[in-house]
Write an enzyme that holds these catalytic residues in place. Structure first.
Site, short mmCIF file in Angstrom:
data_model
loop_
_atom_site.label_atom_id
_atom_site.label_comp_id
_atom_site.label_asym_id
_atom_site.label_seq_id
_atom_site.Cartn_x
_atom_site.Cartn_y
_atom_site.Cartn_z
N GLY A 1 2.91 -1.27 4.24
CA GLY A 1 2.98 0.16 3.95
C GLY A 1 4.41 0.57 3.65
O GLY A 1 4.92 0.38 2.54
N GLY A 2 5.09 1.10 4.68
CA GLY A 2 6.43 1.67 4.51
C GLY A 2 7.40 0.81 3.72
O GLY A 2 8.09 1.31 2.82
N GLU B 1 -5.01 -5.37 10.89
CA GLU B 1 -3.95 -4.38 11.07
C GLU B 1 -4.11 -3.69 12.41
O GLU B 1 -4.85 -2.69 12.52
CB GLU B 1 -4.04 -3.33 9.95
N GLU C 1 -6.33 4.68 8.44
CA GLU C 1 -6.09 6.12 8.22
C GLU C 1 -7.38 6.86 7.84
O GLU C 1 -7.74 7.82 8.50
CB GLU C 1 -4.93 6.31 7.24
N HIS D 1 -9.28 1.19 5.73
CA HIS D 1 -7.94 1.33 6.33
C HIS D 1 -8.05 2.26 7.54
O HIS D 1 -8.87 3.17 7.57
CB HIS D 1 -6.96 1.88 5.28
N GLY E 1 3.11 1.64 10.88
CA GLY E 1 4.07 2.73 10.73
C GLY E 1 4.89 3.01 11.98
O GLY E 1 5.58 4.02 12.06
N SER F 1 3.87 -2.76 10.16
CA SER F 1 5.34 -2.87 10.26
C SER F 1 5.87 -4.21 9.76
O SER F 1 6.79 -4.79 10.35
CB SER F 1 5.80 -2.59 11.70
N ASN G 1 0.87 -1.18 0.00
CA ASN G 1 0.00 0.00 0.00
C ASN G 1 0.90 1.22 0.00
O ASN G 1 1.56 1.51 1.00
CB ASN G 1 -0.88 -0.06 1.27
N TRP G 2 0.92 1.92 -1.14
CA TRP G 2 1.83 3.06 -1.26
C TRP G 2 1.31 4.30 -0.55
O TRP G 2 2.02 5.30 -0.47
CB TRP G 2 2.10 3.35 -2.74
N LYS G 3 0.06 4.27 -0.11
CA LYS G 3 -0.54 5.43 0.58
C LYS G 3 -0.33 6.69 -0.28
O LYS G 3 -0.38 6.61 -1.50
CB LYS G 3 0.04 5.57 1.99
P1 PGA Z 1 3.18 -0.12 7.66
O1 PGA Z 1 1.68 0.16 7.16
O2 PGA Z 1 3.64 -1.38 6.96
O3 PGA Z 1 3.96 1.10 7.25
O4 PGA Z 1 3.12 -0.31 9.14
C1 PGA Z 1 0.75 -0.88 7.00
C2 PGA Z 1 -0.56 -0.34 6.48
O5 PGA Z 1 -0.92 0.79 6.82
O6 PGA Z 1 -1.25 -1.03 5.70
#
Ligand code: PGA
Length: 243
Positions: free
Chosen positions: A225-226, A165, A98, A96, A171, A204, A9-11
């Site tokens: 994500g990251g 998650e 966020e 998600h 993150g 993470s 997920n590139w956000k």
């Molecule tokens: P992260 O994000 O791998 O940076 O912790 C995961 C996500 O938000 O799907």
């Protein structure tokens, strides 16, 4: 048999130029990846068209980061299923943490988005997970169960992915213990009552913990994500070797 799904997920990262560079590094690194797993990337909307051209001929599939429940209309900033299907998008992330946090998305809205995805032929990746405070108060299971029951209402589990998650692990560099992540994924599967449901872990995920996570019996993939922003680290995750 549940086929694992490894999704990045590139956000709100990656211009089209950066996406091209990423793909130039990434594709050779997955040339020999076994086809016992699905590989997926969710770019920002502006890079979807570029990515749709670049993934042609590869095993990489595309996801969106959201989808609306209407086919079109006066919904500024939203995206309709048909707009995604035009670019061969296969999956849609919904719920998600966020958008749940920053835009107060409710389980009911998330359910509308997921139903719209399914009825238009997209596979929703529905995210669920508790906050740090909820876990400390011993409410994690109750919160996740509510998100699952309300968010997945009326959905076909055969055309669905659930991503567990824990919000405190996103993150932060703090990964959930693999045994605990596995336990929660198992609970989600039992609540949904479908042995074939694909359940990912997210929070993470890194090259250093992917092999252990993928050795767990109830974890059928990851949402990253990251670590998906670096082509090399996401390729290492894609090339996991479960013990
Ligand atoms: P992260 O994000 O791998 O940076 O912790 C995961 C996500 O938000 O799907």
């Amino acid at each position: 048999m549940r086929k694992p799904v490894i999704a990045g997920n590139w956000k709100m990262h990656m211009t089209c130029a950066q996406a091209r560079e990423w793909m130039a590094t990434f594709l050779p690194l997955i040339a020999a990846t076994p086809n016992d797993r699905e590989l997926v990337v969710a770019p920002p909307f502006t890079a979807i068209s570029t990515m749709a051209d670049l993934v042609k001929g590869s095993t990489l599939e595309l996801s969106s980061q959201n989808v609306h429940w209407e086919g079109h209309g006066a919904y500024t900033a939203e995206i309709a299923p048909g707009m995604l299907l035009e670019h061969d998008v296969v999956y849609a992330i919904v719920g998600h943490s966020e958008p749940r946090k920053y835009f107060s998305e409710s389980d009911e809205q998330i359910n509308h988005r997921a139903r719209s995805a399914q009825s238009n032929g997209l596979i929703p990746i529905v995210c669920v997970g508790e906050t740090d405070e909820q876990r400390t108060r011993g409410e994690a299971e109750r919160v996740i169960r509510r998100q699952v029951e309300q968010g997945l209402e009326g959905l076909d589990p055969a055309k669905l992915i659930v991503a567990y998650e824990p919000i405190w692990a996103i993150g932060t560099g703090k990964t959930c213990e693999s045994t605990e992540a596995n336990r929660i994924c198992g609970l989600i599967r039992s609540w949904v009552g479908s042995p074939d449901l694909i359940i990912q872990y997210g929070g993470s995920v890194k090259p250093g913990n992917i092999d252990e996570l993928m050795s767990m019996s109830d974890i059928d993939g990851v949402l990253v994500g990251g670590a998906s922003l670096e082509a090399e680290s996401f390729a290492r995750i894609a090339n996991y070797q479960a013990a």
